[in-house]
Design a protein around this motif. Structure first.
Motif, PDB file in Angstrom:
ATOM      1  N   GLN A  74       0.826  -1.202   0.000  1.00  0.00           N
ATOM      2  CA  GLN A  74       0.000   0.000   0.000  1.00  0.00           C
ATOM      3  C   GLN A  74       0.866   1.260   0.000  1.00  0.00           C
ATOM      4  O   GLN A  74       0.537   2.245  -0.634  1.00  0.00           O
ATOM      5  CB  GLN A  74      -0.953  -0.004   1.190  1.00  0.00           C
ATOM      6  CG  GLN A  74      -2.050  -1.034   1.095  1.00  0.00           C
ATOM      7  CD  GLN A  74      -2.838  -0.932  -0.205  1.00  0.00           C
ATOM      8  OE1 GLN A  74      -2.755  -1.792  -1.075  1.00  0.00           O
ATOM      9  NE2 GLN A  74      -3.578   0.151  -0.383  1.00  0.00           N
ATOM     10  N   LYS A  75       1.975   1.199   0.703  1.00  0.00           N
ATOM     11  CA  LYS A  75       2.851   2.366   0.711  1.00  0.00           C
ATOM     12  C   LYS A  75       3.742   2.397  -0.534  1.00  0.00           C
ATOM     13  O   LYS A  75       3.978   3.445  -1.105  1.00  0.00           O
ATOM     14  CB  LYS A  75       3.694   2.377   1.994  1.00  0.00           C
ATOM     15  CG  LYS A  75       4.165   3.775   2.337  1.00  0.00           C
ATOM     16  CD  LYS A  75       4.548   3.910   3.784  1.00  0.00           C
ATOM     17  CE  LYS A  75       5.029   5.338   4.045  1.00  0.00           C
ATOM     18  NZ  LYS A  75       5.464   5.526   5.413  1.00  0.00           N
ATOM     19  N   ARG A  77       3.100   1.402  -3.514  1.00  0.00           N
ATOM     20  CA  ARG A  77       2.438   1.772  -4.754  1.00  0.00           C
ATOM     21  C   ARG A  77       2.262   3.288  -4.891  1.00  0.00           C
ATOM     22  O   ARG A  77       1.976   3.776  -5.977  1.00  0.00           O
ATOM     23  CB  ARG A  77       1.086   1.067  -4.857  1.00  0.00           C
ATOM     24  CG  ARG A  77       0.023   1.622  -3.930  1.00  0.00           C
ATOM     25  CD  ARG A  77      -1.153   0.708  -3.798  1.00  0.00           C
ATOM     26  NE  ARG A  77      -1.812   0.439  -5.074  1.00  0.00           N
ATOM     27  CZ  ARG A  77      -2.789  -0.460  -5.225  1.00  0.00           C
ATOM     28  NH1 ARG A  77      -3.215  -1.149  -4.181  1.00  0.00           N
ATOM     29  NH2 ARG A  77      -3.342  -0.649  -6.396  1.00  0.00           N
ATOM     30  N   THR A  78       2.451   4.019  -3.799  1.00  0.00           N
ATOM     31  CA  THR A  78       2.243   5.468  -3.882  1.00  0.00           C
ATOM     32  C   THR A  78       3.366   6.167  -4.642  1.00  0.00           C
ATOM     33  O   THR A  78       3.308   7.370  -4.842  1.00  0.00           O
ATOM     34  CB  THR A  78       2.106   6.106  -2.485  1.00  0.00           C
ATOM     35  OG1 THR A  78       3.330   5.888  -1.769  1.00  0.00           O
ATOM     36  CG2 THR A  78       0.949   5.513  -1.715  1.00  0.00           C
ATOM     37  N   VAL A 106      -1.429   7.885   4.985  1.00  0.00           N
ATOM     38  CA  VAL A 106      -0.489   6.925   4.402  1.00  0.00           C
ATOM     39  C   VAL A 106       0.953   7.371   4.610  1.00  0.00           C
ATOM     40  O   VAL A 106       1.807   6.591   5.000  1.00  0.00           O
ATOM     41  CB  VAL A 106      -0.781   6.724   2.895  1.00  0.00           C
ATOM     42  CG1 VAL A 106       0.206   5.733   2.284  1.00  0.00           C
ATOM     43  CG2 VAL A 106      -2.212   6.243   2.692  1.00  0.00           C
TER      44      VAL A 106
ATOM     45  N   THR B 130      -5.190   3.320  -5.191  1.00  0.00           N
ATOM     46  CA  THR B 130      -4.004   3.921  -5.814  1.00  0.00           C
ATOM     47  C   THR B 130      -3.344   4.940  -4.890  1.00  0.00           C
ATOM     48  O   THR B 130      -2.165   5.226  -5.033  1.00  0.00           O
ATOM     49  CB  THR B 130      -4.335   4.614  -7.159  1.00  0.00           C
ATOM     50  OG1 THR B 130      -5.289   5.638  -6.917  1.00  0.00           O
ATOM     51  CG2 THR B 130      -4.865   3.621  -8.169  1.00  0.00           C
ATOM     52  N   LEU B 131      -4.109   5.478  -3.939  1.00  0.00           N
ATOM     53  CA  LEU B 131      -3.503   6.438  -3.004  1.00  0.00           C
ATOM     54  C   LEU B 131      -2.844   5.733  -1.824  1.00  0.00           C
ATOM     55  O   LEU B 131      -2.297   6.374  -0.932  1.00  0.00           O
ATOM     56  CB  LEU B 131      -4.563   7.421  -2.498  1.00  0.00           C
ATOM     57  CG  LEU B 131      -5.029   8.446  -3.527  1.00  0.00           C
ATOM     58  CD1 LEU B 131      -6.263   9.177  -3.037  1.00  0.00           C
ATOM     59  CD2 LEU B 131      -3.921   9.449  -3.837  1.00  0.00           C
ATOM     60  N   GLY B 132      -2.910   4.411  -1.817  1.00  0.00           N
ATOM     61  CA  GLY B 132      -2.187   3.655  -0.795  1.00  0.00           C
ATOM     62  C   GLY B 132      -2.928   3.485   0.517  1.00  0.00           C
ATOM     63  O   GLY B 132      -2.337   3.069   1.510  1.00  0.00           O
ATOM     64  N   LEU B 133      -4.229   3.790   0.552  1.00  0.00           N
ATOM     65  CA  LEU B 133      -4.982   3.584   1.797  1.00  0.00           C
ATOM     66  C   LEU B 133      -5.102   2.084   2.077  1.00  0.00           C
ATOM     67  O   LEU B 133      -5.242   1.288   1.151  1.00  0.00           O
ATOM     68  CB  LEU B 133      -6.398   4.184   1.677  1.00  0.00           C
ATOM     69  CG  LEU B 133      -6.494   5.696   1.479  1.00  0.00           C
ATOM     70  CD1 LEU B 133      -7.945   6.114   1.323  1.00  0.00           C
ATOM     71  CD2 LEU B 133      -5.882   6.448   2.653  1.00  0.00           C
ATOM     72  N   GLN B 137      -8.720   1.704   6.217  1.00  0.00           N
ATOM     73  CA  GLN B 137      -8.851   3.153   5.977  1.00  0.00           C
ATOM     74  C   GLN B 137      -9.827   3.422   4.843  1.00  0.00           C
ATOM     75  O   GLN B 137     -10.673   4.323   4.926  1.00  0.00           O
ATOM     76  CB  GLN B 137      -7.478   3.751   5.618  1.00  0.00           C
ATOM     77  CG  GLN B 137      -6.519   3.813   6.787  1.00  0.00           C
ATOM     78  CD  GLN B 137      -5.104   4.163   6.354  1.00  0.00           C
ATOM     79  OE1 GLN B 137      -4.715   3.952   5.200  1.00  0.00           O
ATOM     80  NE2 GLN B 137      -4.319   4.689   7.276  1.00  0.00           N
TER      81      GLN B 137
END
Lengths: 241, 224
Positions: A74-75, A77-78, A106, B130-133, B137
């Motif tokens: 999740q981190k 991919r930002t 995030v 895509t924002l990484g949540l 969340q």
């Protein structure tokens, strides 16, 4: 920066959306993917962003494959920002909250820091005066500019645009293209799926033409538009230009 | 027609019954919403066993009459327990009734919440990704607040339904509004006045709730 090898993706195990697609994208490069509807351009982009799981092949982002099943992804991919055709601003919050949500939750930025950053980007896309509006109150062009600013707030190294102007009224296309043009001038690695041929020609380092899930040719705009010997590309460009 | 039998005291007696009906509905919709949230989470999860459990729960409850569920809980469950443990037990009708209605409401609410979440545009999920949540969340900050707007109107009508369906508990001896009305009727040998007044109380209660819900929906719609 982005290394795609033999990417394949089928939907409902029948239709080949993407077949054996390989492409190496360098840091700072601007690539446009063009081609008829249903040729797999968006699917490639969605695979890069992890919104679709490839059936075969490998996608390396900065030399690493992102495992989207692990929470750590999740981190990771930002590093990529994604701009959707239909904007996808969060309807339940204001523009400012849309922009600060991920930086705070995030990236762990403070509220104040995130808001300052958000206002900086909103100013750059000409949306500072709309910070406290809800998405429903904005025009399509404004929504898309806010969505671009939202991606930028994550300070990505790669920007992916999935037909960013296809859902816009004609008079709003230009304001969004101007924002994208300005971004590109700053050296972000960029992949754009677009039907705006003149725009692609103007901004791209390379243009990839796709048909039936395959990358037919990928070369400089000059080559694709003037020199290619591929009859299919010539026919396509003749029809759309 | 002897409406004169509805003295102030009789009216208060009916109101007391109405209070109990409302209490049963409030508690049941509360636990029903919790059960429904769990049920919806189980239905939407990728875990096949949870899917199956939630499906069985929803189908069994929706496929049998509520009256049967209440009667089963009150009469059959104590018998089952005494068969297993060899001890005879007696259930409190009010608590048993509330448990039965909560379980019933949970099944319907599972479907309400599930379709409310599915009603949120796919793009909202994808943008959050895509924002990484993280999943949590994404659900708590983006999806559920939007789903809530879809869920609220049918949830209110579920509440109205429960107020009416709580009358079924009259059959196991809970003195809610329905039972109060028939009791008054039996005492005076006159059914028209108490049943008419009780119906009026049900109607007024439900009209007030519907009106309040419309007001709330309008306020929630401000961001649309």
């Amino acid at each position: 920066m982005i290394n795609i090898t033999s990417l394949s993706k089928t939907f409902n195990s029948k239709v080949h959306a993407v077949a054996d697609f390989s492409l190496h994208i360098n840091k700072g490069e601007v690539i446009s993917l063009i081609g008829p509807s249903g040729s797999g351009k968006s699917t490639v982009l969605r695979c890069i962003a992890g919104l679709e799981q490839p059936d075969k092949g490998q996608i390396l982002i900065k030399g690493k494959e992102i495992n989207y099943k692990s929470p750590a992804s999740q981190k990771e991919r930002t590093v990529m920002g994604f701009v959707f055709q239909h904007f996808n601003l969060f309807n339940n919050m204001t523009v400012l909250d849309n922009l600060t949500l991920a930086p705070i939750n995030v990236l762990g930025k403070s509220k104040q820091e995130a808001e300052e950053l958000a206002m900086t980007y909103l100013k750059r896309v000409g949306m500072a005066d709309k910070a406290n509006e809800y998405p429903a109150k904005l025009s399509g062009g404004q929504k898309q500019r806010a969505a671009i600013a939202r991606s930028l707030c994550m300070q990505p190294e790669i920007m992916l645009f999935d037909e960013p102007t296809s859902a816009l009224d004609p008079e709003m296309v230009k304001e969004v293209l101007n924002v994208i043009r300005e971004l590109i001038s700053e050296g972000l690695t960029t992949v754009i799926v677009t039907h705006e041929m003149n725009f692609a020609r103007e901004i791209s380092d390379r243009i990839g033409f796709m048909e039936n899930g395959q990358l037919i040719e990928c070369n400089t705009p000059e080559y694709i538009f003037n020199q290619t010997q591929n009859q299919r590309i010539r026919d396509f460009l003749e029809k759309v230009l | 027609m002897k409406f004169s039998i509805i003295t102030w005291d009789v009216f208060l007696y009916l109101l007391k019954g109405a209070g109990l009906s409302l209490l049963i509905a409030v508690i049941s919709v509360f636990f029903g919403t919790i059960l429904g949230t769990l049920g919806a989470a189980a239905k939407l999860s990728k875990n096949k066993i949870l899917n199956l459990l939630a499906n069985v729960y929803v189908e069994v409850i929706r496929g049998t009459p509520m009256m049967m569920q209440i009667t089963f809980a009150y009469l059959a469950m104590p018998a089952i327990i005494s068969l297993i443990f060899g001890k005879s037990v007696r259930f409190n009708p009010l608590i048993t009734g509330i448990v039965a209605i909560s379980l019933n409401s949970g099944a319907y609410t599972t479907e309400l919440i599930r379709s409310g979440i599915n009603g949120v545009d796919r793009g909202q999920f994808e943008a959050a990704d895509t924002l990484g949540l993280t999943y949590r969340q994404k659900m708590t900050m983006v999806i559920l607040p939007q789903a809530f707007k879809n869920i609220l109107p049918p949830l209110v009508s579920e509440f109205v339904t429960l107020i009416k369906d709580s009358s079924l508990l009259s059959t196991i001896g809970v003195v809610e509004l329905m039972k109060s009305a028939t009791t008054v009727g039996a005492n005076f040998y006159a059914y028209i006045p108490p049943l008419t007044v009780a119906s009026g109380i049900y109607l007024v209660l439900n009209l007030i709730i519907s009106y309040a819900s419309k007001k709330l929906e309008k306020r929630l719609a401000l961001s649309d």
